[in-house]
Design a protein around this motif. Structure first.
Motif, PDB file in Angstrom:
ATOM      1  N   ILE A  37      18.979  -7.282  -3.326  1.00 10.90           N
ATOM      2  CA  ILE A  37      19.169  -8.735  -3.396  1.00 10.90           C
ATOM      3  C   ILE A  37      18.472  -9.416  -2.231  1.00 10.90           C
ATOM      4  O   ILE A  37      17.715 -10.384  -2.417  1.00 10.90           O
ATOM      5  N   LEU A  38      18.704  -8.915  -1.006  1.00 10.64           N
ATOM      6  CA  LEU A  38      18.127  -9.552   0.171  1.00 10.64           C
ATOM      7  C   LEU A  38      16.600  -9.509   0.135  1.00 10.64           C
ATOM      8  O   LEU A  38      15.935 -10.514   0.428  1.00 10.64           O
ATOM      9  N   HIS A  39      16.044  -8.376  -0.254  1.00  7.57           N
ATOM     10  CA  HIS A  39      14.584  -8.261  -0.294  1.00  7.57           C
ATOM     11  C   HIS A  39      14.001  -9.173  -1.370  1.00  7.57           C
ATOM     12  O   HIS A  39      12.963  -9.814  -1.150  1.00  7.57           O
ATOM     13  N   THR A  40      14.662  -9.235  -2.524  1.00  5.57           N
ATOM     14  CA  THR A  40      14.167 -10.078  -3.617  1.00  5.57           C
ATOM     15  C   THR A  40      14.240 -11.553  -3.240  1.00  5.57           C
ATOM     16  O   THR A  40      13.303 -12.318  -3.509  1.00  5.57           O
ATOM     17  N   VAL A  41      15.343 -11.949  -2.632  1.00  8.08           N
ATOM     18  CA  VAL A  41      15.479 -13.335  -2.179  1.00  8.08           C
ATOM     19  C   VAL A  41      14.403 -13.658  -1.150  1.00  8.08           C
ATOM     20  O   VAL A  41      13.791 -14.738  -1.181  1.00  8.08           O
ATOM     21  N   GLY A  42      14.154 -12.728  -0.232  1.00 10.83           N
ATOM     22  CA  GLY A  42      13.121 -12.942   0.780  1.00 10.83           C
ATOM     23  C   GLY A  42      11.755 -13.154   0.173  1.00 10.83           C
ATOM     24  O   GLY A  42      10.998 -14.056   0.576  1.00 10.83           O
ATOM     25  N   GLN A  43      11.411 -12.336  -0.809  1.00 15.46           N
ATOM     26  CA  GLN A  43      10.118 -12.494  -1.478  1.00 15.46           C
ATOM     27  C   GLN A  43      10.028 -13.841  -2.190  1.00 15.46           C
ATOM     28  O   GLN A  43       8.992 -14.520  -2.139  1.00 15.46           O
ATOM     29  N   LEU A  44      11.119 -14.220  -2.841  1.00 13.65           N
ATOM     30  CA  LEU A  44      11.139 -15.489  -3.573  1.00 13.65           C
ATOM     31  C   LEU A  44      10.973 -16.669  -2.623  1.00 13.65           C
ATOM     32  O   LEU A  44      10.197 -17.599  -2.886  1.00 13.65           O
ATOM     33  N   HIS A  49       9.121 -21.058  -2.285  1.00  7.37           N
ATOM     34  CA  HIS A  49       9.790 -22.228  -1.709  1.00  7.37           C
ATOM     35  C   HIS A  49       8.784 -23.322  -1.397  1.00  7.37           C
ATOM     36  O   HIS A  49       7.625 -23.057  -1.053  1.00  7.37           O
ATOM     37  N   TYR A  50       9.230 -24.563  -1.514  1.00  3.31           N
ATOM     38  CA  TYR A  50       8.350 -25.712  -1.291  1.00  3.31           C
ATOM     39  C   TYR A  50       7.714 -25.680   0.094  1.00  3.31           C
ATOM     40  O   TYR A  50       6.530 -25.960   0.255  1.00  3.31           O
ATOM     41  N   ASN A  51       8.485 -25.346   1.109  1.00  5.51           N
ATOM     42  CA  ASN A  51       7.988 -25.340   2.485  1.00  5.51           C
ATOM     43  C   ASN A  51       8.555 -24.127   3.217  1.00  5.51           C
ATOM     44  O   ASN A  51       9.434 -24.259   4.069  1.00  5.51           O
ATOM     45  N   PRO A  52       8.081 -22.929   2.888  1.00  7.34           N
ATOM     46  CA  PRO A  52       8.700 -21.709   3.442  1.00  7.34           C
ATOM     47  C   PRO A  52       8.498 -21.575   4.951  1.00  7.34           C
ATOM     48  O   PRO A  52       7.433 -21.873   5.472  1.00  7.34           O
ATOM     49  N   GLN A  53       9.559 -21.157   5.607  1.00  2.92           N
ATOM     50  CA  GLN A  53       9.457 -20.841   7.019  1.00  2.92           C
ATOM     51  C   GLN A  53       9.031 -19.383   7.173  1.00  2.92           C
ATOM     52  O   GLN A  53       9.341 -18.546   6.331  1.00  2.92           O
ATOM     53  N   ALA A  54       8.356 -19.091   8.243  1.00  5.75           N
ATOM     54  CA  ALA A  54       7.935 -17.719   8.501  1.00  5.75           C
ATOM     55  C   ALA A  54       9.144 -16.863   8.856  1.00  5.75           C
ATOM     56  O   ALA A  54      10.032 -17.303   9.593  1.00  5.75           O
ATOM     57  N   PHE A  55       9.179 -15.652   8.312  1.00 10.76           N
ATOM     58  CA  PHE A  55      10.248 -14.711   8.671  1.00 10.76           C
ATOM     59  C   PHE A  55       9.846 -14.016   9.963  1.00 10.76           C
ATOM     60  O   PHE A  55       9.118 -13.028   9.975  1.00 10.76           O
ATOM     61  N   ASN A  56      10.331 -14.557  11.077  1.00 11.07           N
ATOM     62  CA  ASN A  56       9.995 -14.014  12.389  1.00 11.07           C
ATOM     63  C   ASN A  56      11.250 -14.002  13.257  1.00 11.07           C
ATOM     64  O   ASN A  56      12.362 -14.259  12.776  1.00 11.07           O
ATOM     65  N   ASP A  57      11.079 -13.706  14.543  1.00 11.69           N
ATOM     66  CA  ASP A  57      12.230 -13.604  15.435  1.00 11.69           C
ATOM     67  C   ASP A  57      12.970 -14.935  15.552  1.00 11.69           C
ATOM     68  O   ASP A  57      14.204 -14.972  15.651  1.00 11.69           O
ATOM     69  N   GLU A  58      12.225 -16.040  15.548  1.00  7.52           N
ATOM     70  CA  GLU A  58      12.866 -17.360  15.645  1.00  7.52           C
ATOM     71  C   GLU A  58      13.760 -17.619  14.429  1.00  7.52           C
ATOM     72  O   GLU A  58      14.885 -18.103  14.570  1.00  7.52           O
ATOM     73  N   THR A 231      19.244 -18.779   2.714  1.00  7.72           N
ATOM     74  CA  THR A 231      18.568 -19.760   1.861  1.00  7.72           C
ATOM     75  C   THR A 231      18.762 -21.179   2.391  1.00  7.72           C
ATOM     76  O   THR A 231      17.843 -21.993   2.337  1.00  7.72           O
ATOM     77  N   ASN A 232      19.954 -21.482   2.917  1.00  9.95           N
ATOM     78  CA  ASN A 232      20.208 -22.825   3.449  1.00  9.95           C
ATOM     79  C   ASN A 232      19.444 -23.099   4.734  1.00  9.95           C
ATOM     80  O   ASN A 232      19.290 -24.264   5.122  1.00  9.95           O
ATOM     81  N   THR A 233      18.980 -22.056   5.391  1.00  8.94           N
ATOM     82  CA  THR A 233      18.157 -22.262   6.586  1.00  8.94           C
ATOM     83  C   THR A 233      16.766 -22.746   6.194  1.00  8.94           C
ATOM     84  O   THR A 233      16.106 -23.441   6.970  1.00  8.94           O
ATOM     85  N   MET A 234      16.330 -22.406   4.987  1.00  7.98           N
ATOM     86  CA  MET A 234      15.070 -22.953   4.468  1.00  7.98           C
ATOM     87  C   MET A 234      15.214 -24.451   4.209  1.00  7.98           C
ATOM     88  O   MET A 234      14.366 -25.246   4.582  1.00  7.98           O
ATOM     89  N   ASP A 235      16.289 -24.821   3.536  1.00  5.41           N
ATOM     90  CA  ASP A 235      16.649 -26.224   3.334  1.00  5.41           C
ATOM     91  C   ASP A 235      18.070 -26.242   2.788  1.00  5.41           C
ATOM     92  O   ASP A 235      18.542 -25.238   2.244  1.00  5.41           O
ATOM     93  N   PRO A 236      18.793 -27.360   2.909  1.00  4.61           N
ATOM     94  CA  PRO A 236      20.227 -27.361   2.573  1.00  4.61           C
ATOM     95  C   PRO A 236      20.541 -27.127   1.102  1.00  4.61           C
ATOM     96  O   PRO A 236      21.693 -26.846   0.772  1.00  4.61           O
TER      97      PRO A 236
END
Length: 709
Positions: A37-44, A49-58, A231-236
């Motif tokens: 689930i987590l990996h699939t959500v991450g890929q999606l 996503h309209y404005n995806p954030q980079a998956f990094n340490d921040e 997911t909510n960290t991407m947008d609410p």
């Protein structure tokens, strides 16, 4: 997060705090489902996503902080040492999303459950001795300013303050009830006796809360909240739903569900049958009665779930299901016998979700009023009702009654279907674009009225909004404003949600291991004038201050909300009988010469400031604050009500075929009684009357743009 903020989030349908836990040590899922689930959500998220954030340490640090805050919003469960331990994962979540095994989730929940068990075992002693409320003390309600306890002793002091405040609230309530007793023959309890009762109440409340946190939720519930944090960290509004949560979402959007036809209540710690709906599935069994306690709920032949201590919403999730499926209720009857009853679920409808209308007779004018609580749509293969079609039917009823104008009430309407709102705008304009939609790659398009130039209703129009009007409601209000088709009246601005979500299943319909669904933000929408409603909302033409307008719950108050921007304006032809807005405003201000609206605005602003203040633990200071708050709130509510009821009647006959006639009549009667004293509806009616007298309603407008879209 305080109580009133939680209420806001619930009313808007936005994910609030969900503290989730279960008994026993949580082990990594044997089938790797959580990893998948987590990996699939991450890929999606990364790809769509309209404005995806980079998956990094921040990003990883944000997730650790946000998830801990979700689990322990009051900072009374974790210790400083726990936070230090969890912060070791600050640079790990991004790698888990990309493919590493899930680890942080298990560690966080292990610590969480361990601390809850410790709290459960140690907090009971805090309520053994009486509390004294004479000392000057208070409890911090802004949890961002509160520090985690350094050790268990400091943690118990935090809990002692929490329990003391719960006891104080109950004690004051009991004292007020006692003081209302006028009879000299009734023995009144002393303050000391009431304090004992109040402490017992605090203990019951604490026991129930801790029992729920430890025993009433599943591993899937906890993991669902963790993924939603991501997911909510991407947008609410990008949300993750487990299958049962997705079903509940669809029910709210479509206004229908499959259930047993009974009202569910609570009594003596059990969920109970409050009333059985005549003609419904439960009624047809002849074995379900009002007052039956629900001991267990089973899905078909699966093992039953003991629901003792369950909250009503959680029990309802188990009772509802798919069409034609069977739910088995183990019921305890009034005579003490226990019986298991199998009930086949049938389609039921939430009538309060659907559009309905009434007629307002004020002076020599007849005004049509339509209430739309949600932009609902059919779910599945054409099943369910369309709000655009329902509003069209209500308009036809009102036209048959020869109304002089129409008010459309979108207050508290949190949105719904994008396509339904486009169709609904088309009922009021001949043709043209309604809303623009932009993808993440910058490409934009627009959705237009598709009814071949037809206009169902061409008379004067007023649209009512408030701070809870969001999404599709904002699209409608914005289109009416841009076309100068009518007047928008209400709060200074609407909620400010300018994003579009689509449900994306994480597994195919053939996959028996349902991984859930993500409601993914894939687009932003824009007004036809090019401006986004994101953050800014729709600014009302006539201001009626909202009761909760000063509270910080709008889109602009969420740090993960997407930014406001604008794109090119489309060509469109404004309405040929534009309202003279300045004339209407002058008439409104003259009518409100006594300053009622200004007083409401002052009061609501003061009430919002008190909501942020610390809670007093001194009984005299607490009473003074509560008396002041109650007095101001009562005055404000009174100002929002008319001293004399308006003449309002229901339009036509009720269309409900799913409730007994007397139940429908009772709901409609209460609804009409509320409307009759609604000052804001009165002001909207007067604005509509002003609009009818406006010299600005002419057939002349500025020339239509010559360019094509």
């Amino acid at each position: 997060m305080n109580t009133i903020q939680k209420m806001f989030l619930f009313a808007l349908g936005i994910s609030g705090i969900v503290i989730l836990s279960s008994s026993g040590m949580l082990k990594p899922s044997v089938d790797g489902r959580y990893d998948k689930i987590l990996h699939t959500v991450g890929q999606l998220l990364g790809q769509e996503h309209y404005n995806p954030q980079a998956f990094n340490d921040e990003f990883s640090e944000k997730i650790v902080s946000a998830y801990v805050k979700q689990l322990d919003p009051e900072k009374i469960i974790f210790l400083q040492s726990d936070i230090k331990e969890l912060n070791k994962y600050n640079h790990a979540i991004d790698e888990e999303i990309k493919g590493n095994p899930v680890a942080f989730f298990y560690k966080a929940n292990e610590l969480y459950k361990s601390r809850l068990n410790e709290i459960k075992n140690s907090c009971a002693s805090l309520l053994e001795k009486p509390f004294h409320f004479q000392a000057m003390d208070s409890i911090v309600t802004d949890f961002d300013k509160r520090a985690y306890a350094a050790n268990t002793k400091a943690q118990l002091q935090q809990w002692q303050k929490k329990l003391k405040f719960i006891t104080l609230e109950k004690l004051v309530d009991l004292q007020e009830d006692r003081d209302k007793i006028k009879s000299d023959t009734v023995k009144k309890a002393s303050d000391e006796e009431l304090e004992v009762q109040a402490r017992a109440f605090a203990k019951t409340s604490m026991d129930k809360s801790l029992d729920r946190l430890l025993n009433k939720t599943t591993d899937d519930d906890r993991f669902s909240m963790f993924v939603t944090t991501i997911t909510n960290t991407m947008d609410p509004h990008t949300d993750y739903f487990m299958p049962v949560e997705k079903r509940a979402w669809d029910e709210r959007l479509s206004g229908k569900f499959y259930g047993i036809g009974a009202m569910i209540g609570e009594g003596n710690g059990y969920v109970k049958i409050a009333s059985v709906t005549q003609g419904g599935p439960a009624w047809k069994t002849t074995e379900v009665n009002d007052g039956d306690l629900i001991m267990k709920i089973a899905e078909g032949d699966k093992p039953p779930v003991d629901v003792a201590g369950y909250d009503i919403p959680d029990a309802i999730k188990l009772i509802r299901g798919s069409k034609g499926s069977t739910v088995k209720l183990t019921l305890k009857k009034a005579d003490g016998t226990v019986k298991t009853v199998a009930i086949v679920r049938e389609e039921l409808k939430l009538e309060e979700t659907f559009a309905k209308s009434s007629i307002i007779n004020e002076g020599d004018k007849k005004t049509g009023y339509i209430y739309l609580p949600k932009f609902y749509m059919p779910i599945g293969e054409g099943e369910g009702r369309s709000c655009a079609e329902d509003v069209a039917n209500e308009l036809k009823k009102l036209q048959h009654e020869k109304v002089d104008g129409v008010i459309l009430d979108l207050r508290d309407n949190g949105g719904g279907s994008l396509y339904e709102v486009v169709k609904m705008v088309g009922l009021f304009i001949p043709d043209g674009p309604v809303v623009q939609v932009k993808n993440g790659d910058g490409r934009s398009t627009f959705l237009a009225d598709q009814d071949n130039g037809a206009t169902l209703y061409s008379g004067p129009l007023v649209v009512m909004v408030n701070e809870f009007s969001a999404s599709a409601s904002e699209i409608f209000a914005a289109a009416i404003q841009d076309y100068k088709r009518g007047i928008v009246i209400g709060s200074s601005s609407t909620y400010g949600k300018g994003t579009v979500q689509r449900p994306i299943p994480l597994s195919s319909s053939l996959d028996q291991n349902n991984l859930g669904t993500v409601h993914l933000t894939m687009q932003k929408y824009y007004r036809i004038n090019g401006s986004s409603t994101q953050l800014k909302g729709v600014v009302s033409d006539i201001l009626l201050p909202g009761y909760y307008e000063e509270y910080k719950f709008k889109e602009k108050d969420n740090p993960s909300a997407l930014a406001w921007d604008e794109i090119r304006q489309l060509a469109y032809k404004p309405w040929n009988k534009q309202p003279d807005l300045e004339f209407v405003r002058q008439r409104f201000q003259k009518r409100d010469s006594s300053g009622v609206m200004k007083k409401i605005q002052e009061n609501t602003s003061w009430l919002a400031s008190q909501n942020e203040a610390a809670d007093q633990l001194n009984i005299q200071k607490y009473k003074e604050k509560m008396q002041a708050v109650r007095a101001k709130a009562a005055q404000t509510r009174e100002l929002m009500q008319l001293p004399k009821a308006m003449n309002i009647s229901k339009t036509g006959e009720s269309s409900s075929a799913d409730q007994p006639e007397d139940a429908t009549a009772d709901v409609n009667s209460r609804w009409l009684n509320y409307l009759k004293k609604d000052r804001y509806l009165y002001e909207a009616t007067m604005v509509l009357n002003d609009l009818l007298q406006s010299p600005g309603i002419t057939s002349t407008t500025k020339p239509a743009p010559t360019q094509k879209n």
